[in-house]
Structures are given as structure tokens and as C-alpha cells.
Design a protein around this motif. Structure first.
Motif, PDB file in Angstrom:
ATOM      1  N   LYS A  20      11.047  66.043  31.200  1.00 27.77           N
ATOM      2  CA  LYS A  20      11.286  66.622  30.149  1.00 27.77           C
ATOM      3  C   LYS A  20      12.440  65.958  29.476  1.00 27.77           C
ATOM      4  CE  LYS A  20      10.000  71.406  31.568  1.00 27.77           C
ATOM      5  NZ  LYS A  20      10.576  72.788  31.804  1.00 27.77           N
ATOM      6  N   ARG A  21      13.555  65.443  29.998  1.00 33.34           N
ATOM      7  CA  ARG A  21      14.544  64.551  29.305  1.00 33.34           C
ATOM      8  C   ARG A  21      14.621  63.401  30.072  1.00 33.34           C
ATOM      9  NH1 ARG A  21      16.328  69.902  29.358  1.00 33.34           N
ATOM     10  NH2 ARG A  21      16.972  70.845  27.555  1.00 33.34           N
ATOM     11  N   PRO A  22      13.467  62.371  29.888  1.00 35.47           N
ATOM     12  CA  PRO A  22      13.702  61.195  30.827  1.00 35.47           C
ATOM     13  C   PRO A  22      14.683  60.260  30.390  1.00 35.47           C
ATOM     14  CG  PRO A  22      12.008  61.092  28.963  1.00 35.47           C
ATOM     15  CD  PRO A  22      12.553  62.596  29.082  1.00 35.47           C
ATOM     16  N   ARG A  23      15.352  59.493  31.327  1.00 34.67           N
ATOM     17  CA  ARG A  23      16.317  58.654  31.072  1.00 34.67           C
ATOM     18  C   ARG A  23      15.735  57.196  31.725  1.00 34.67           C
ATOM     19  NH1 ARG A  23      19.033  57.917  35.920  1.00 34.67           N
ATOM     20  NH2 ARG A  23      19.092  59.444  37.601  1.00 34.67           N
ATOM     21  N   LEU A  24      14.921  57.156  32.699  1.00 33.27           N
ATOM     22  CA  LEU A  24      13.981  56.155  33.252  1.00 33.27           C
ATOM     23  C   LEU A  24      12.559  56.185  33.227  1.00 33.27           C
ATOM     24  CD1 LEU A  24      16.716  55.380  36.258  1.00 33.27           C
ATOM     25  CD2 LEU A  24      16.189  53.899  34.168  1.00 33.27           C
ATOM     26  N   VAL A  25      11.921  55.098  33.271  1.00 36.29           N
ATOM     27  CA  VAL A  25      10.819  55.173  33.592  1.00 36.29           C
ATOM     28  C   VAL A  25      10.120  54.524  34.891  1.00 36.29           C
ATOM     29  CG1 VAL A  25       8.257  54.345  33.147  1.00 36.29           C
ATOM     30  CG2 VAL A  25       9.730  55.216  31.286  1.00 36.29           C
ATOM     31  N   PRO A  49      10.067  63.571  38.188  1.00 39.26           N
ATOM     32  CA  PRO A  49      10.199  63.918  36.940  1.00 39.26           C
ATOM     33  C   PRO A  49      11.365  65.088  36.695  1.00 39.26           C
ATOM     34  CG  PRO A  49       8.079  63.551  37.285  1.00 39.26           C
ATOM     35  CD  PRO A  49       8.695  63.467  38.681  1.00 39.26           C
ATOM     36  N   ALA A  50      11.555  65.711  37.793  1.00 39.40           N
ATOM     37  CA  ALA A  50      12.602  66.829  37.893  1.00 39.40           C
ATOM     38  C   ALA A  50      13.937  66.023  37.929  1.00 39.40           C
ATOM     39  CB  ALA A  50      12.332  67.784  39.026  1.00 39.40           C
ATOM     40  N   HIS A  51      14.273  64.832  38.356  1.00 39.52           N
ATOM     41  CA  HIS A  51      15.417  64.066  38.389  1.00 39.52           C
ATOM     42  C   HIS A  51      15.564  63.236  37.079  1.00 39.52           C
ATOM     43  CE1 HIS A  51      16.334  65.495  42.213  1.00 39.52           C
ATOM     44  NE2 HIS A  51      15.083  65.320  42.477  1.00 39.52           N
ATOM     45  N   GLY A  52      14.685  63.508  36.035  1.00 37.06           N
ATOM     46  CA  GLY A  52      14.760  62.633  34.812  1.00 37.06           C
ATOM     47  C   GLY A  52      14.127  61.235  34.901  1.00 37.06           C
ATOM     48  N   VAL A  53      13.162  61.132  35.487  1.00 38.45           N
ATOM     49  CA  VAL A  53      12.617  59.930  35.676  1.00 38.45           C
ATOM     50  C   VAL A  53      11.064  60.218  35.576  1.00 38.45           C
ATOM     51  CG1 VAL A  53      11.922  57.801  37.148  1.00 38.45           C
ATOM     52  CG2 VAL A  53      14.096  59.050  37.363  1.00 38.45           C
ATOM     53  N   THR A  54      10.579  59.543  34.414  1.00 37.77           N
ATOM     54  CA  THR A  54       9.144  59.752  34.162  1.00 37.77           C
ATOM     55  C   THR A  54       8.353  58.675  35.077  1.00 37.77           C
ATOM     56  OG1 THR A  54       9.233  60.465  31.937  1.00 37.77           O
ATOM     57  CG2 THR A  54       7.280  58.990  32.486  1.00 37.77           C
ATOM     58  N   VAL A  55       7.507  59.049  35.751  1.00 38.23           N
ATOM     59  CA  VAL A  55       6.699  58.031  36.659  1.00 38.23           C
ATOM     60  C   VAL A  55       5.281  57.894  36.051  1.00 38.23           C
ATOM     61  CG1 VAL A  55       5.632  57.910  38.846  1.00 38.23           C
ATOM     62  CG2 VAL A  55       7.516  59.155  38.584  1.00 38.23           C
ATOM     63  N   ALA A  56       5.004  56.492  36.094  1.00 38.45           N
ATOM     64  CA  ALA A  56       3.592  55.870  35.616  1.00 38.45           C
ATOM     65  C   ALA A  56       3.149  55.307  36.741  1.00 38.45           C
ATOM     66  CB  ALA A  56       4.193  54.857  34.548  1.00 38.45           C
ATOM     67  N   LEU A  57       1.937  55.919  37.119  1.00 41.27           N
ATOM     68  CA  LEU A  57       1.039  55.254  38.240  1.00 41.27           C
ATOM     69  C   LEU A  57       0.037  54.275  37.474  1.00 41.27           C
ATOM     70  CD1 LEU A  57       0.396  58.416  40.431  1.00 41.27           C
ATOM     71  CD2 LEU A  57       2.321  56.957  40.539  1.00 41.27           C
ATOM     72  N   VAL A  58      -0.018  53.186  37.788  1.00 38.11           N
ATOM     73  CA  VAL A  58      -0.776  52.295  37.331  1.00 38.11           C
ATOM     74  C   VAL A  58      -1.849  51.740  38.208  1.00 38.11           C
ATOM     75  CG1 VAL A  58      -0.623  49.844  36.409  1.00 38.11           C
ATOM     76  CG2 VAL A  58       1.214  51.270  35.921  1.00 38.11           C
TER      77      VAL A  58
END
Length: 208
Positions: A20-25, A49-58
Motif C-alpha cells: 500500500k505504501r511501498p518504499r522498495l521493490v 507487501p505488509a512491510h512496505g515492499v512491493t514484490v515482483a515475480l518475474v
């Protein structure tokens, strides 16, 4: 959300698990023997994601195309570089990560792509039974803060086999290359995944 990204190696897929409020990917590539459905990749996509990290599975182009055998490392690197603009386009710092062959790709390309850090899951330090064929140079050459998460019984390199270097290491007790643990182990499979996610959450917090 899954998007298709064209690369010189073919189309890749990125599945976004957004904070919701990302600081890192955190970008995570898969190994040579499986895809983004791997238990560790899915666990991180659920928790981070709950810890501010957007995860992108490639998903690399060879998997998208339905091939069963991974191409040469150079081609894997080309595919990873091809998706990077979509990852960096968020405007956030990007951690380059992956499991097994994907971890090698992340290490080899991190400095050139401007990754802020590397997450290496089940880094294949050497082929099983061939410790003389070490790939330590790839890990040590990442050039950015690096976390290795390794199973205690990984035939591709147990934690004690890793050289000293500028990286941190989290051990998953009794875990194999896929972080599976024996049924009679003191740690459960769910517990093993919690070791992975907790270790990554703590490490990511130290990067801020």
C-alpha cells in the motif's frame, strides 16, 4: 496483476504483489527447474507487501514460451535486463533477487542495472558433488548488500561451504535446495518458510 514485457529473449511476465505504501521493490526470478510458483517466492510475495515492499515475480521468457529447459546464463541475463526498466519504472529502489539460477542472474547483473541490493535464495554455489566448480565469484562480485538464504542440506552448497565475504547468510535448518524439510525434522515446512520470510523482512529493514 500480471503484465507482459518484451525482451530480446522473448516475452517475460511480471506478477506484481503491491504494498500500500511501498518504499522498495523486490524483484524475484525463478530457478532453472521451476517457475514463480516456488514455495519461497510465493511466501515472500504474501508477506513482504505488509512491510512496505512491493514484490515482483518475474517469469523468464523461456518459461513463458513453454520450454522445459533453461537457456544459457547469457540468455537468462538478457531476459532479466529486459524487464528491468519496468521494475525501475516504479521510481523506487529495486532489490534484485531470485532463487537458484535466478539468484546467479541477480548477482551477475546487479551492479550494471543499479540494483540497491541482492537477495539470493538457494544460491547454487556448485553443482551437486562438484565443490571444485565453485560459483562463489558471482556471489562475491555482486557489488551491493547481499543476503543469502540457504538450506542446511542444500546439495548445491551447504551454508558452511560458503566463503567469507560481504554478504549475510540465513540458514534454513534441514532445508534442501527447494527449502523442503524432512517430515521428522524439528522444524515444520511452515516454520521453514517463516525463517525465510522473517530473515528477509529483518534484512530489508536494515537497508532503509
Amino acid at each position: 496483476m500480471t503484465e507482459t514485457v518484451g525482451t530480446e529473449s522473448g516475452d517475460a511476465h511480471i506478477t506484481w504483489h503491491e504494498a500500500k505504501r511501498p518504499r522498495l521493490v523486490l524483484a524475484l526470478g525463478h530457478g532453472a527447474g521451476g517457475g514463480v510458483e516456488a514455495r519461497d517466492l510465493q511466501a515472500l510475495a504474501r508477506v513482504l507487501p505488509a512491510h512496505g515492499v512491493t514484490v515482483a515475480l518475474v517469469e523468464q521468457p523461456w518459461r513463458v514460451a513453454g520450454r522445459k529447459v533453461a537457456p544459457a546464463p547469457k540468455t537468462l541475463d538478457t531476459g532479466w535486463r529486459g524487464v528491468w526498466p519496468a521494475l525501475a519504472g516504479t521510481g523506487l529502489p529495486v532489490i534484485s533477487g531470485g532463487r537458484s539460477a535466478g539468484a546467479r542472474v541477480a548477482c551477475r547483473t546487479a551492479a550494471g542495472l543499479g540494483a540497491c541490493a541482492v537477495l539470493a535464495l538457494s544460491f547454487p554455489l556448485h553443482p551437486p558433488g562438484r565443490p571444485e566448480r565453485s560459483r562463489a565469484a558471482e556471489l562475491l562480485g555482486a557489488g551491493v548488500p547481499t543476503l543469502v538464504v540457504q538450506g542446511g542440506n542444500d546439495p548445491f552448497g551447504k551454508p558452511g561451504e560458503f566463503p567469507e565475504g560481504e554478504f549475510e547468510l540465513v540458514e534454513v535448518d534441514r532445508g534442501d535446495h527447494g527449502f523442503a524439510v524432512p517430515k521428522r525434522a524439528e522444524i515444520t515446512q511452515e516454520g521453514a518458510l517463516e525463517v525465510i520470510t522473517a530473515g528477509v523482512v529483518t534484512w530489508v529493514a536494515s537497508l532503509a
